[in-house]
Motif scaffolding. Structure first.
Motif, mmCIF file in Angstrom:
data_model
loop_
_atom_site.group_PDB
_atom_site.id
_atom_site.type_symbol
_atom_site.label_atom_id
_atom_site.label_comp_id
_atom_site.label_asym_id
_atom_site.label_seq_id
_atom_site.Cartn_x
_atom_site.Cartn_y
_atom_site.Cartn_z
ATOM 1 N N LEU A 113 -4.842 37.565 -10.706
ATOM 2 C CA LEU A 113 -4.982 36.605 -9.608
ATOM 3 C C LEU A 113 -4.608 37.255 -8.278
ATOM 4 C CD1 LEU A 113 -5.309 33.748 -8.347
ATOM 5 C CD2 LEU A 113 -2.933 33.314 -9.037
ATOM 6 N N ALA A 114 -3.489 37.970 -8.270
ATOM 7 C CA ALA A 114 -3.030 38.617 -7.034
ATOM 8 C C ALA A 114 -4.004 39.699 -6.578
ATOM 9 C CB ALA A 114 -1.633 39.198 -7.245
ATOM 10 N N THR A 115 -4.448 40.529 -7.501
ATOM 11 C CA THR A 115 -5.375 41.615 -7.165
ATOM 12 C C THR A 115 -6.698 41.060 -6.650
ATOM 13 O OG1 THR A 115 -4.362 42.991 -8.874
ATOM 14 C CG2 THR A 115 -6.498 43.701 -8.047
ATOM 15 N N TYR A 116 -7.237 40.063 -7.348
ATOM 16 C CA TYR A 116 -8.505 39.457 -6.940
ATOM 17 C C TYR A 116 -8.365 38.827 -5.551
ATOM 18 C CZ TYR A 116 -12.802 36.724 -7.120
ATOM 19 O OH TYR A 116 -14.041 36.196 -6.839
ATOM 20 N N SER A 117 -7.274 38.091 -5.347
ATOM 21 C CA SER A 117 -7.045 37.417 -4.062
ATOM 22 C C SER A 117 -6.891 38.420 -2.930
ATOM 23 C CB SER A 117 -5.795 36.534 -4.145
ATOM 24 O OG SER A 117 -5.963 35.542 -5.123
ATOM 25 N N TYR A 118 -6.223 39.512 -3.210
ATOM 26 C CA TYR A 118 -6.021 40.554 -2.195
ATOM 27 C C TYR A 118 -7.351 41.208 -1.828
ATOM 28 C CZ TYR A 118 -4.286 44.784 0.063
ATOM 29 O OH TYR A 118 -4.047 45.792 0.957
ATOM 30 N N LYS A 119 -8.132 41.569 -2.842
ATOM 31 C CA LYS A 119 -9.414 42.252 -2.605
ATOM 32 C C LYS A 119 -10.426 41.359 -1.895
ATOM 33 C CE LYS A 119 -9.370 45.584 -6.385
ATOM 34 N NZ LYS A 119 -9.907 45.899 -7.719
ATOM 35 N N HIS A 120 -10.420 40.059 -2.215
ATOM 36 C CA HIS A 120 -11.421 39.148 -1.665
ATOM 37 C C HIS A 120 -10.912 38.347 -0.468
ATOM 38 C CE1 HIS A 120 -12.976 40.084 -5.668
ATOM 39 N NE2 HIS A 120 -14.167 39.909 -5.127
ATOM 40 N N GLY A 121 -9.668 38.544 -0.099
ATOM 41 C CA GLY A 121 -9.097 37.792 1.019
ATOM 42 C C GLY A 121 -8.993 38.636 2.263
#
Length: 130
Positions: free
Chosen positions: A55-63
């Motif tokens: 969740l954190a990695t996805y949110s960081y990459k897409h945010g």
């Protein structure tokens, strides 16, 4: 169960960062759970850890956080809203809004609800409640 926790090897403990005792408490809070196998506890802890990491990695990459080299709450709430995989978290990670805007939304919902009570369906439900 406490003895089983004491027997958990140091190696397994280091493989997870989350506190197993806390996870056990959360698992036991479910009325369907009577006892918790140590392997199930460990696997739940590891799966939770991997999920949070994803969740954190996805949110960081897409945010927008990567522009500032930081992960923000806004990045997480945007992921919960936009990504189908994480939509079940939308209630837990709502978008931040001003309190004044929220109060206006509540007033509107209340007004809409009162207007909606005029239709036949609502009247039928009211009759059944009496």
């Amino acid at each position: 169960a406490e003895m089983a926790a004491a027997r958990l090897s140091g190696t397994e403990n280091r493989l997870v960062s989350l506190p197993l005792s806390r996870i056990r408490v959360i698992m036991k809070s479910s009325p369907e759970v009577s006892s918790i196998n140590q392997d199930a506890l460990f696997l739940t802890a590891k799966a939770t850890e991997l999920f949070v990491q994803y969740l954190a990695t996805y949110s960081y990459k897409h945010g927008r956080g990567k522009e500032k080299n930081a992960l923000t709450y806004t990045d997480l709430s945007h992921t919960a809203e936009e990504c189908e995989t994480f939509q079940f978290l939308a209630d837990i990670l709502p978008k931040k809004i001003l309190a004044s805007k929220y109060l206006k939304m509540l007033e509107k919902e209340k007004r809409d609800g009162e207007v909606g009570e005029d239709d036949d369906e609502a009247e039928k439900e009211e009759d059944e409640d009496e």
